[in-house]
Design a protein around this motif. Structure first.
Motif, short mmCIF file in Angstrom:
data_model
loop_
_atom_site.label_atom_id
_atom_site.label_comp_id
_atom_site.label_asym_id
_atom_site.label_seq_id
_atom_site.Cartn_x
_atom_site.Cartn_y
_atom_site.Cartn_z
N GLY A 69 -20.49 -21.41 -42.91
CA GLY A 69 -20.46 -19.98 -42.91
C GLY A 69 -21.21 -18.86 -43.78
N ASN A 96 -24.49 -19.98 -40.21
CA ASN A 96 -24.50 -18.50 -40.06
C ASN A 96 -25.68 -17.96 -39.31
N GLN A 141 -21.81 -10.99 -45.93
CA GLN A 141 -21.54 -12.26 -45.25
C GLN A 141 -20.40 -12.94 -45.70
N ASP A 156 -15.90 -12.56 -44.38
CA ASP A 156 -14.94 -13.41 -43.45
C ASP A 156 -13.89 -14.16 -44.45
N PRO A 176 -13.07 -8.40 -40.85
CA PRO A 176 -13.76 -9.81 -40.82
C PRO A 176 -13.23 -10.63 -40.16
N PHE A 177 -11.82 -10.77 -40.03
CA PHE A 177 -11.11 -11.95 -39.25
C PHE A 177 -11.35 -11.69 -37.79
N GLN A 223 -15.03 -13.08 -37.30
CA GLN A 223 -15.09 -14.51 -37.34
C GLN A 223 -14.70 -15.15 -36.11
N ASN A 224 -13.57 -14.45 -35.54
CA ASN A 224 -13.17 -14.79 -34.14
C ASN A 224 -14.20 -14.68 -33.27
N LYS A 235 -17.46 -14.87 -33.49
CA LYS A 235 -18.57 -15.67 -33.78
C LYS A 235 -18.19 -16.87 -33.33
N ASP A 236 -16.86 -17.23 -33.25
CA ASP A 236 -16.24 -18.57 -32.72
C ASP A 236 -16.23 -18.63 -31.22
#
Length: 290
Positions: free
Chosen positions: A106, A111, A172, A175, A182-183, A186-187, A189-190
């Motif tokens: 990441g 990324n 960047q 996260d 950012p949490f 990140q979720n 993106k997942d």
């Protein structure tokens, strides 16, 4: 005169590349690349541009370019290049398994929204150069605990690069900070990675994240300067491009795999984002495979 020096470690079980350190004094990777291992290219001399997935970036000397598994990239030199290349297979060093120690997933790798560049300040170059030489020596000399020794050098190399990149691209690295926005990203993106082939609507992802579409849009715009729709589209286009130049699937098959029942709607979507039709893209890239 082209000059290349390389040190390669082969996996005895598979016969495939496990780890490789190579120095070069000529332009490399000018045609499209897509490796089944991680790649670091330290440009010690020269300037140019790098194309990675959907974006293009300029680089100068003493820049490290990092590429993930199967990530398509091409280096377009503007002057003569020289430097060091490090390849490592995930069977040799798994960045997920060592995430807590190295934290490069990441940041350096995986990324799709970030630049694959790290600038090396003078204070770091000598240490990284020494590590590269130790890696080459470690590959050359077979002996007790060879794997452990090489992994130790690689870990330090990756940790140094990850720290530098986090300093140079703090956005960047957010996260890792643990704050709420950012949490969520990140979720997001997942979720996109897991569902982009079937779910294309912003509301789908907002529901998964238990957040309103408006709030999600605001967070995404602030951190990525892009809409949620653009992030979803980026991921779809990346996969479409990969399928077009790496497989013989028809455009209709690719469209269906990516969640589009209408081949012509998919073609219009692709052309809007890439500026050429899927077939023209395939023919153009195909002529550049080298």
């Amino acid at each position: 005169m082209l000059q290349t020096s390389n040190h390669t470690l082969i996996d005895p079980k598979t016969g495939n590349l496990a780890f490789k350190v190579m120095t070069f004094e000529h332009n490399i990777f000018e045609s499209l690349q897509r490796f089944n291992y991680y790649t670091l290219v330290w440009v010690t001399g020269g300037t140019g541009r790098v194309q990675a997935d959907l974006s293009e970036y300029e680089f100068t000397e003493n820049t490290v370019l990092s590429f993930s598994l199967y990530q398509p990239f091409k280096i377009l030199p503007e002057t003569q290049l020289k430097g060091i290349v490090i390849h490592f297979h995930p069977d040799f060093f798994c960045i997920y398994k060592h995430h807590k120690e190295v934290a490069c997933d990441g940041v350096l790798f995986n990324n799709m929204y970030g630049a694959p560049l790290v600038s090396l300040p003078e204070t770091s170059r000598q240490t990284l150069q020494l590590l590269a030489e130790q890696m080459k020596e470690g590959i050359r000399i077979k002996g007790f605990a060879q794997y452990e020794l090489l992994v130790s050098y690689l870990k330090i190399f990756l940790i140094m690069l990850s720290r530098l990149k986090s300093e140079q691209y703090p956005q960047q690295a957010t996260d890792m900070t643990g704050d709420d926005e950012p949490f969520v990203l990140q979720n997001l993106k997942d979720c996109i990675e897991a569902h982009y082939k079937k779910k294309h609507a912003v509301s789908d992802y907002a529901d998964m994240l238990a957040i309103t579409p408006k709030a999600l849009a605001k967070i995404t715009k602030r951190h990525y300067k892009k809409t949620v729709t653009a992030l979803i589209s980026d991921r779809i286009i990346i996969e479409a491009k990969r399928e077009l130049y790496l497989t013989n699937k028809t455009v209709k098959e690719i469209a269906y795999d990516l969640g589009y029942n209408d081949e012509y709607y998919f073609s219009r979507f692709f052309k809007k984002n890439v500026e050429v039709s899927p077939q023209v893209y395939r023919e153009t890239v195909g002529s550049d495979r080298g």
